[in-house]
Scaffold this active site. Structure first.
Site, PDB file in Angstrom:
ATOM      1  N   GLY A  72       0.822  -1.204   0.000  1.00 30.08           N
ATOM      2  CA  GLY A  72       0.000   0.000   0.000  1.00 30.08           C
ATOM      3  C   GLY A  72       0.860   1.260   0.000  1.00 30.08           C
ATOM      4  O   GLY A  72       0.541   2.257  -0.667  1.00 30.08           O
ATOM      5  N   CYS A 327       1.262   1.121  14.339  1.00 27.27           N
ATOM      6  CA  CYS A 327       1.759   0.136  13.382  1.00 27.27           C
ATOM      7  C   CYS A 327       3.184   0.373  12.903  1.00 27.27           C
ATOM      8  O   CYS A 327       3.886  -0.561  12.582  1.00 27.27           O
ATOM      9  CB  CYS A 327       0.819   0.004  12.191  1.00 27.27           C
TER      10      CYS A 327
END
Ligand code: PLP
Length: 380
Positions: A72, A327
């Protein structure tokens, strides 16, 4: 006690369809698709068949509109940086305050190279207003980037409305959407979202990590971000991750086939979780409860509790969840998303993201709420 994995927004366990599809490419089908001998040709065939299937799944007009990337982040960088740099005289960028850093930091990067960047805010409901996006666009704008669903709150953004509002004034501006978090539960097609560029990441929908794709509508130019062997028609150099691409497409097909089931099953788990949690701990607050949200995400704030402590205790109690923008580095940074929604850092430091996914069954929600409530009671 079995672990309840509620961190699917960070990454998902791999779907069996994806693993099975990948195995031959981790073994005897090892060729580099850029060569000319048989092993290469077989790998190239696998890549091109994957491209066709990916195009069909998002309703792209042509397979060559699909650019395979390293995830991504690679897709978002190519969309934002690539489009801004392809425009003459450093085209400017319009995006929102709640985008993933892969978009926001790409915008900051081209800003350092001379592009103008406009960041559009969101309301307390976590949504951007299409007319505010359109109002930020002018003749110098090269790309507008609005995510399909936010990774922290799960709030769905009005991408199609924003695209329409922008095009009514500037028909040629490239519209990009990062649909990484929306793909599991929302219909994601380039026509439905009205976009020219679309980012996906395999590991968020049951595919392997380190592979993704960018859809680039025919006629739209992106300046490459990675330079080298000119793979992907020069748009993304680097030897293809053949096993990863094959696995991504198998996961994508499985996710699309399961989308309605996902919405029902995972939505029931998430809703059951929130109902049960509210009943057991009345002073929680759920973020953006009135906004349209993807079926998977639940963002919950616990009065007087520190999210980091809570996460550690939840882990001990067999629940994997996440906080803030945890994250990237493992450290819990304050969340630019919650801050954009008007939440103080102190308030944001009390919030946890629980993200359900394809491995959950509908009863997992109530079971998780019971465990979370027990942990909160113990800490208090
Ligand atoms: N965009 C969004 C909305 C995400 O949630 C993520 C992953 O956290 C990314 C982009 C980056 O994707 P990848 O991990 O494949 O680089």
């Amino acid at each position: 006690m079995a672990m309840l994995y509620l961190d699917h927004a960070a990454t998902t366990p791999i779907r069996p369809e994806a693993r099975d599809a990948m195995l031959p490419y981790l073994g005897e089908r090892f060729g580099n698709p850029s060569g000319i001998h048989g092993a290469s040709r077989r790998a190239k065939d696998a890549i091109e068949a994957s491209r066709e299937r990916a195009a069909a799944l998002i309703n792209a007009a042509q397979p060559l509109e699909i650019v395979f990337t390293g995830g991504g982040t690679g897709a978002d960088n190519l969309a934002v940086t690539g489009t801004a740099l392809a425009a003459k005289a450093g085209g400017s960028v319009v995006t929102t305050a709640i985008e993933h850093p892969a978009v926001l930091e790409s915008a900051r990067f081209v800003e350092r190279l001379g592009s103008r960047v406009t960041i559009v805010g969101v309301g307390h409901d976590g949504r951007v207003a299409p007319e505010e996006v359109a109002a930020a666009v002018d003749e110098r704008t090269a790309v507008v980037s609005v995510m399909a669903a936010n990774n922290e709150t799960g709030v769905i953004q009005p991408v199609a409305d924003a695209a329409r509002a922008v095009r009514s004034r500037f028909p040629d501006v490239a519209i990009h959407s990062d649909a990484v978090q929306a793909f599991n539960s929302q219909p994601v097609t380039v026509g439905g979202l009205g976009v020219d560029l679309l980012s996906l990441s395999a590991h968020k929908f049951g595919g392997p990590q380190g592979v993704g794709l960018l859809y680039v509508r025919d006629g739209f130019k992106v300046e490459p971000v990675l330079h080298g062997g000119e793979q992907e028609l020069g748009r993304r150099s680097g030897t293809h991750n053949v096993a990863g691409i094959v696995g991504m497409i198998a996961a994508m097909e499985a996710a699309v086939a399961d989308r309605e089931g996902f919405r029902n099953r995972v939505g029931a788990a998430r809703d059951g979780f929130e109902d049960e949690l509210r009943a057991r701990i009345p002073d929680i607050s759920i973020t953006a409860p009135g906004s349209p949200r993807v079926a998977s995400h639940s963002h919950v704030c616990f009065a007087g509790l520190d999210a980091e402590t809570l996460l550690v205790r939840l882990d001990q109690a067999g629940i994997a969840a996440a906080a803030g923008a945890a994250c990237h580095s493992g450290a819990i940074a304050s969340s630019h998303v919650l801050s954009a929604m008007g939440m103080s850092d102190v308030a944001a430091g009390r919030c946890i993201r629980f993200s359900f996914g394809w491995t959950n069954v509908s009863t997992d929600g109530a079971a998780a709420a019971e465990r979370v409530a027990a942990v909160v009671k113990e800490i208090r």
